[in-house]
Design an enzyme around this catalytic site. Sequence first.
Site, PDB file in Angstrom:
ATOM      1  N   SER A 175       0.840  -1.196   0.000  1.00 50.66           N
ATOM      2  CA  SER A 175       0.000   0.000   0.000  1.00 50.66           C
ATOM      3  C   SER A 175       0.871   1.241   0.000  1.00 50.66           C
ATOM      4  O   SER A 175       1.966   1.243   0.587  1.00 50.66           O
ATOM      5  CB  SER A 175      -0.887   0.015   1.250  1.00 50.66           C
ATOM      6  OG  SER A 175      -1.566   1.249   1.379  1.00 50.66           O
TER       7      SER A 175
ATOM      8  N   LYS B 126       2.524  -2.486   6.169  1.00 51.83           N
ATOM      9  CA  LYS B 126       2.695  -2.410   4.718  1.00 51.83           C
ATOM     10  C   LYS B 126       4.099  -1.935   4.339  1.00 51.83           C
ATOM     11  O   LYS B 126       4.635  -2.329   3.297  1.00 51.83           O
ATOM     12  CB  LYS B 126       1.624  -1.510   4.105  1.00 51.83           C
ATOM     13  CG  LYS B 126       0.227  -2.120   4.141  1.00 51.83           C
ATOM     14  CD  LYS B 126       0.180  -3.463   3.436  1.00 51.83           C
ATOM     15  CE  LYS B 126      -1.227  -4.043   3.376  1.00 51.83           C
ATOM     16  NZ  LYS B 126      -1.284  -5.327   2.635  1.00 51.83           N
TER      17      LYS B 126
END
Length: 231
Positions: free
Chosen positions: A133, A160
Site C-alpha cells: 500500500s 505495509k
Amino acid sequence: MTTTFITGANKSLGYETARRLIDAGHTVLLGARDPERGRQAADALGARFVQIDVTDDASVAAAADDIAAHEGRIDVLINNAGVFGPHVPADQLTATDAGAVFEVNVVGIVRVTHAFLPLLRKSAHPVIVNVSSGMGSFTLTHDTERAEGRNLAPLYTASKAAVTMLTTQYAKSWPDVKVNAADPGYTATDFNAHSGPQTVTEGTDAIVGLATIGADGPTGTFRDRHGEMPW
C-alpha cells in the site's frame, strides 16, 4: 496455461483480481479462509476454491499439499490477504492489536511464500505479487497533499512498509523468481467503508499488471496503476 493462486480472494480486490486473471486466460485457485464464502466466490467466477488461513501453519501446508496433488505447480502467487486493524486512536493500540495485524499482513506472507516456493519453482517463469500500500510509503505518508499523508493508521502503515521491504529482500534473494509489490491505491473496499474514489477494477490494475509480466519483467519494484512508487 498460467496457474495463479490468490489469498483472501473471496471479495474486494482479491475477487476482482481473480475475475480479471480468469478473463486473461489464467487458471485461478481462489484462496479464502471461510469455506462457504470461498466456494461461493469460486463457483461464481469459475475458479477452484482452496481453503487457507494465512495465520495457521497447518492450513497453509494443507493448501500447498492440495495444489501439489491437483495442479502440481503454480506460476503466480498473489499474497493479497490483509487486515486493517482497529480504527482507534494511536494511544489505544495494544501489543495484541499489533500482533494480529502483523500476523496476517507480514507473517502471513512469509508463511505462505515459504510453503508455496517449491510449487513456484516448478514454473518456467515464477512470479510473486505482494499486495502492499502507498500507506506504507515513507515518502507519501509525509506528503500532506495526499491521502496517505493525512490518514493515521500506525499498525496498518507499519505492516505495509514491512511488506514492501520484505518484497525487495525476497527479490534480491531469489534471482529465479520475479517478486514485486503492488499498491492498489485508494480504492472503495470494506477497509474504508467503500469511500475510496477508485473502483476495484482500477485498484487491481497494478496487481494484474505485475501478475502478468513476462520472463523479462521487473523484480523488486513497488508499483501502482500509474507506475513505480516512492519508497
